[in-house]
Design a protein around this motif. Structure first.
Motif, short mmCIF file in Angstrom:
data_model
loop_
_atom_site.label_atom_id
_atom_site.label_comp_id
_atom_site.label_asym_id
_atom_site.label_seq_id
_atom_site.Cartn_x
_atom_site.Cartn_y
_atom_site.Cartn_z
N PRO A 123 0.78 -1.35 -0.64
CA PRO A 123 -0.01 -0.29 0.36
C PRO A 123 0.72 1.89 -0.28
CG PRO A 123 -0.14 -0.98 2.14
CD PRO A 123 0.91 -2.36 0.84
N LEU A 124 1.90 1.20 0.55
CA LEU A 124 2.73 2.16 0.78
C LEU A 124 2.97 2.70 -1.04
CD1 LEU A 124 4.43 3.99 2.21
CD2 LEU A 124 5.91 2.41 1.88
N GLN A 125 3.03 1.91 -1.88
CA GLN A 125 3.15 2.24 -3.59
C GLN A 125 2.62 2.96 -4.32
OE1 GLN A 125 4.23 -1.38 -5.04
NE2 GLN A 125 5.86 -1.40 -5.19
N CYS A 126 1.10 2.50 -3.21
CA CYS A 126 0.03 3.32 -4.13
C CYS A 126 0.17 4.90 -3.26
CB CYS A 126 -1.44 2.85 -3.36
SG CYS A 126 -1.81 1.46 -4.44
N SER A 127 0.56 4.86 -1.99
CA SER A 127 -0.02 6.46 -1.78
C SER A 127 1.68 7.36 -1.96
CB SER A 127 0.39 6.35 -0.24
OG SER A 127 1.58 5.69 0.39
N GLY A 185 -6.58 10.78 -10.17
CA GLY A 185 -5.46 9.58 -10.76
C GLY A 185 -4.76 9.24 -9.32
N SER A 186 -4.67 10.41 -8.41
CA SER A 186 -4.21 10.09 -7.46
C SER A 186 -5.49 9.99 -6.24
CB SER A 186 -4.40 12.36 -7.49
OG SER A 186 -3.03 12.22 -5.40
N GLY A 187 -6.44 10.63 -6.57
CA GLY A 187 -7.46 10.18 -5.55
C GLY A 187 -8.24 8.88 -5.90
N ALA A 188 -7.64 8.35 -6.95
CA ALA A 188 -7.62 6.90 -6.74
C ALA A 188 -6.96 6.07 -6.23
CB ALA A 188 -7.59 6.50 -8.36
N SER A 189 -5.44 6.27 -6.52
CA SER A 189 -4.46 5.93 -5.54
C SER A 189 -4.66 6.43 -4.10
CB SER A 189 -2.74 6.89 -6.24
OG SER A 189 -2.03 5.62 -5.53
N LEU A 190 -5.43 7.16 -3.83
CA LEU A 190 -5.26 7.48 -2.14
C LEU A 190 -6.12 6.08 -1.87
CD1 LEU A 190 -4.99 11.31 -1.45
CD2 LEU A 190 -3.24 9.03 -0.82
N LEU A 191 -7.26 6.47 -2.24
CA LEU A 191 -8.45 5.31 -1.90
C LEU A 191 -8.13 3.99 -1.83
CD1 LEU A 191 -11.40 4.95 -0.67
CD2 LEU A 191 -11.74 5.08 -3.72
N ALA A 192 -7.30 3.32 -3.20
CA ALA A 192 -6.77 2.02 -3.46
C ALA A 192 -5.70 1.91 -2.15
CB ALA A 192 -5.82 1.61 -4.68
N ALA A 193 -4.82 2.84 -1.83
CA ALA A 193 -4.01 2.30 -0.99
C ALA A 193 -4.76 2.33 1.07
CB ALA A 193 -3.00 3.27 0.01
N TRP A 194 -5.81 3.84 0.60
CA TRP A 194 -6.65 3.14 2.30
C TRP A 194 -7.34 2.03 2.68
CZ3 TRP A 194 -12.14 3.37 2.62
CH2 TRP A 194 -12.69 3.31 3.97
N LEU A 195 -7.80 1.82 1.24
CA LEU A 195 -8.86 -0.13 1.65
C LEU A 195 -7.60 -0.94 1.63
CD1 LEU A 195 -11.34 0.81 -1.39
CD2 LEU A 195 -11.33 0.81 0.55
N ILE A 196 -6.35 -1.22 1.05
CA ILE A 196 -5.77 -1.73 1.48
C ILE A 196 -5.54 -2.11 2.28
CG2 ILE A 196 -3.16 -3.11 1.09
CD1 ILE A 196 -3.72 -1.95 -2.58
N ARG A 197 -4.77 -1.10 3.49
CA ARG A 197 -4.69 -1.40 4.20
C ARG A 197 -5.69 -1.47 5.55
NH1 ARG A 197 -0.99 5.19 4.48
NH2 ARG A 197 0.43 4.37 2.93
N SER A 198 -6.75 -1.04 4.94
CA SER A 198 -8.09 -1.41 6.08
C SER A 198 -7.91 -2.80 6.50
CB SER A 198 -8.86 -0.53 5.97
OG SER A 198 -9.48 -0.58 4.97
N GLU A 199 -7.18 -3.20 5.06
CA GLU A 199 -7.83 -4.72 4.68
C GLU A 199 -6.65 -5.24 6.11
OE1 GLU A 199 -7.67 -6.49 0.85
OE2 GLU A 199 -10.48 -5.80 1.08
#
Length: 81
Positions: free
Chosen positions: A15-19, A65-79
């Motif tokens: 998830p760090l790569q996403c952020s 794209g930045s917002g989508a990447s942050l959302l993906a990182a947040w979802l992955i971290r919460s999982e």
């Protein structure tokens, strides 16, 4: 003696790569906006507006794209937690 191939676990998504990607895309969006304002707009002798319009949708695409990447990182971290 039987041969068993080594089974590799699937690669984990970092998830760090996403952020990091989100920060790079956000920086690109800001750079496009700053460039648009630095270059400026003008009206030529025939009354046609001349401006670097392509920078605006490019900036919006980078921002989305930045917002989508942050959302993906947040979802992955919460999982993961």
């Amino acid at each position: 003696m039987t041969f068993k191939p080594a089974v590799m676990p699937p690669p984990r998504f970092d998830p760090l790569q996403c952020s990091r990607l989100a920060w790079v895309l956000f920086g690109a969006a800001v750079a496009c906006q700053v460039s648009f304002h630095v270059i400026g707009s003008r009206v030529d002798a025939q009354g046609i507006l001349r401006e670097p319009f392509g920078l605006l949708p490019l900036s919006a695409a980078f921002g989305i794209g930045s917002g989508a990447s942050l959302l993906a990182a947040w979802l992955i971290r919460s999982e993961l937690h």
